[in-house]
Motif scaffolding. Structure first.
Motif, PDB file in Angstrom:
ATOM      1  N   CYS A  84       0.854  -1.269  -0.070  1.00 25.99           N
ATOM      2  CA  CYS A  84       0.016   0.160   0.033  1.00 25.99           C
ATOM      3  C   CYS A  84       0.910   1.080  -0.074  1.00 25.99           C
ATOM      4  O   CYS A  84       1.659   1.415   0.933  1.00 25.99           O
ATOM      5  CB  CYS A  84      -0.929   0.060   1.040  1.00 25.99           C
ATOM      6  SG  CYS A  84      -1.950   1.422   1.236  1.00 25.99           S
ATOM      7  N   CYS A  87      -0.386   3.713   3.305  1.00 26.37           N
ATOM      8  CA  CYS A  87      -0.009   3.465   4.636  1.00 26.37           C
ATOM      9  C   CYS A  87       1.374   2.445   4.660  1.00 26.37           C
ATOM     10  O   CYS A  87       2.042   2.296   5.868  1.00 26.37           O
ATOM     11  CB  CYS A  87      -0.923   2.684   5.518  1.00 26.37           C
ATOM     12  SG  CYS A  87      -1.533   1.001   4.699  1.00 26.37           S
ATOM     13  N   ASN A  89       1.641  -0.621   4.325  1.00 27.60           N
ATOM     14  CA  ASN A  89       1.346  -1.907   4.814  1.00 27.60           C
ATOM     15  C   ASN A  89       1.726  -2.847   3.790  1.00 27.60           C
ATOM     16  O   ASN A  89       1.529  -2.686   2.645  1.00 27.60           O
ATOM     17  CB  ASN A  89      -0.017  -2.136   5.189  1.00 27.60           C
ATOM     18  CG  ASN A  89      -0.136  -1.726   6.895  1.00 27.60           C
ATOM     19  OD1 ASN A  89       0.974  -1.778   7.570  1.00 27.60           O
ATOM     20  ND2 ASN A  89      -1.339  -1.454   7.168  1.00 27.60           N
ATOM     21  N   CYS A 124      -4.546   0.077  -0.025  1.00 24.48           N
ATOM     22  CA  CYS A 124      -5.343  -0.944   0.649  1.00 24.48           C
ATOM     23  C   CYS A 124      -6.672  -0.656   0.820  1.00 24.48           C
ATOM     24  O   CYS A 124      -7.227   0.422   0.716  1.00 24.48           O
ATOM     25  CB  CYS A 124      -4.509  -1.528   1.671  1.00 24.48           C
ATOM     26  SG  CYS A 124      -4.734  -0.380   3.208  1.00 24.48           S
ATOM     27  N   LYS A 125      -7.484  -1.720   1.107  1.00 22.39           N
ATOM     28  CA  LYS A 125      -8.859  -1.350   1.451  1.00 22.39           C
ATOM     29  C   LYS A 125      -9.155  -0.226   2.394  1.00 22.39           C
ATOM     30  O   LYS A 125      -9.980   0.360   2.672  1.00 22.39           O
ATOM     31  CB  LYS A 125      -9.681  -2.777   1.788  1.00 22.39           C
ATOM     32  CG  LYS A 125     -10.040  -3.527   0.672  1.00 22.39           C
ATOM     33  CD  LYS A 125     -10.680  -4.737   1.155  1.00 22.39           C
ATOM     34  CE  LYS A 125     -10.834  -5.909   0.313  1.00 22.39           C
ATOM     35  NZ  LYS A 125     -11.264  -7.046   0.772  1.00 22.39           N
ATOM     36  N   CYS A 126      -8.205  -0.284   3.677  1.00 16.06           N
ATOM     37  CA  CYS A 126      -8.349   0.583   4.592  1.00 16.06           C
ATOM     38  C   CYS A 126      -8.010   2.024   4.088  1.00 16.06           C
ATOM     39  O   CYS A 126      -8.758   2.988   4.457  1.00 16.06           O
ATOM     40  CB  CYS A 126      -7.341   0.240   5.695  1.00 16.06           C
ATOM     41  SG  CYS A 126      -7.736  -1.221   6.533  1.00 16.06           S
ATOM     42  N   CYS A 127      -7.068   1.999   3.101  1.00 19.46           N
ATOM     43  CA  CYS A 127      -6.622   3.539   2.838  1.00 19.46           C
ATOM     44  C   CYS A 127      -7.698   4.132   1.865  1.00 19.46           C
ATOM     45  O   CYS A 127      -7.782   5.118   1.574  1.00 19.46           O
ATOM     46  CB  CYS A 127      -5.381   3.577   2.239  1.00 19.46           C
ATOM     47  SG  CYS A 127      -4.367   3.057   3.549  1.00 19.46           S
ATOM     48  N   PRO A 129     -11.407   2.690   1.028  1.00 18.66           N
ATOM     49  CA  PRO A 129     -12.556   1.859   0.974  1.00 18.66           C
ATOM     50  C   PRO A 129     -13.391   1.879  -0.189  1.00 18.66           C
ATOM     51  O   PRO A 129     -13.872   0.942  -0.758  1.00 18.66           O
ATOM     52  CB  PRO A 129     -13.135   2.185   2.086  1.00 18.66           C
ATOM     53  CG  PRO A 129     -12.257   3.327   3.095  1.00 18.66           C
ATOM     54  CD  PRO A 129     -11.233   3.850   1.994  1.00 18.66           C
ATOM     55  N   ALA A 132     -12.837  -1.032  -2.907  1.00 16.56           N
ATOM     56  CA  ALA A 132     -12.698  -2.095  -2.460  1.00 16.56           C
ATOM     57  C   ALA A 132     -13.503  -2.938  -3.421  1.00 16.56           C
ATOM     58  O   ALA A 132     -13.397  -4.249  -3.395  1.00 16.56           O
ATOM     59  CB  ALA A 132     -13.464  -2.383  -0.885  1.00 16.56           C
TER      60      ALA A 132
END
Ligand code: ZN
Ligand code: ZN
Length: 135
Positions: A84, A87, A89, A124-127, A129, A132
């Motif tokens: 990502c 973030c 990750n 990523c999905k968190c960054c 959404p 997604a």
């Protein structure tokens, strides 16, 4: 004396390796140092970096070229990574790639594949959404 030093080194090494094996977070050398120091307060940063480098040279860990730092993975099986860019990750991408023609046949037009290293870069999905469910 030399022997004692060597044994201590081995204990530190196996502790670091055990830590790497226990996590799926693909930590950077800095994080490994921080985590390992909780249990081995006397370990130096130089030792941790040396040990990680040693693992790398021996092929006991793989190194992932992430956002701005190298990340370590004790799982040396063939698998792709998703990094990502927001973030930082690093995630394992285990089975989504295996049906790709190139990986399935284990060869390309120019030759046979023994192993591969694939990095996907994105959010990523968190960054992100909203992305997604994007196709
Ligand atoms: Zn992210
Ligand atoms: Zn991995």
């Amino acid at each position: 004396m030399v022997k004692i030093k060597k044994e201590r080194m081995t204990a530190q090494k196996s502790f670091i390796f055990g830590y790497l094996k226990s996590v799926k977070t693909h930590p950077s050398a800095g994080i490994v140092y921080k985590e390992v120091r909780k249990k081995l307060p006397n370990i130096s940063q130089g030792t941790v970096y040396r040990v990680l480098n040693n693992f790398k040279e021996k092929g006991q860990v793989q190194v992932i070229d992430a956002k701005d730092t190298a990340r370590f993975d004790a799982d040396v099986s063939n698998h792709a990574h998703f990094i990502c860019e927001e973030c930082g990750n690093v995630f394992d991408v285990m089975n989504e790639c295996v049906n790709c023609g190139v990986l399935k046949k284990k060869k390309t037009k120019v030759g046979f594949i023994n192993y591969y290293k694939i990095n996907f870069y994105g959010e990523c999905k968190c960054c992100r959404p909203a992305s997604a469910g994007r196709k």
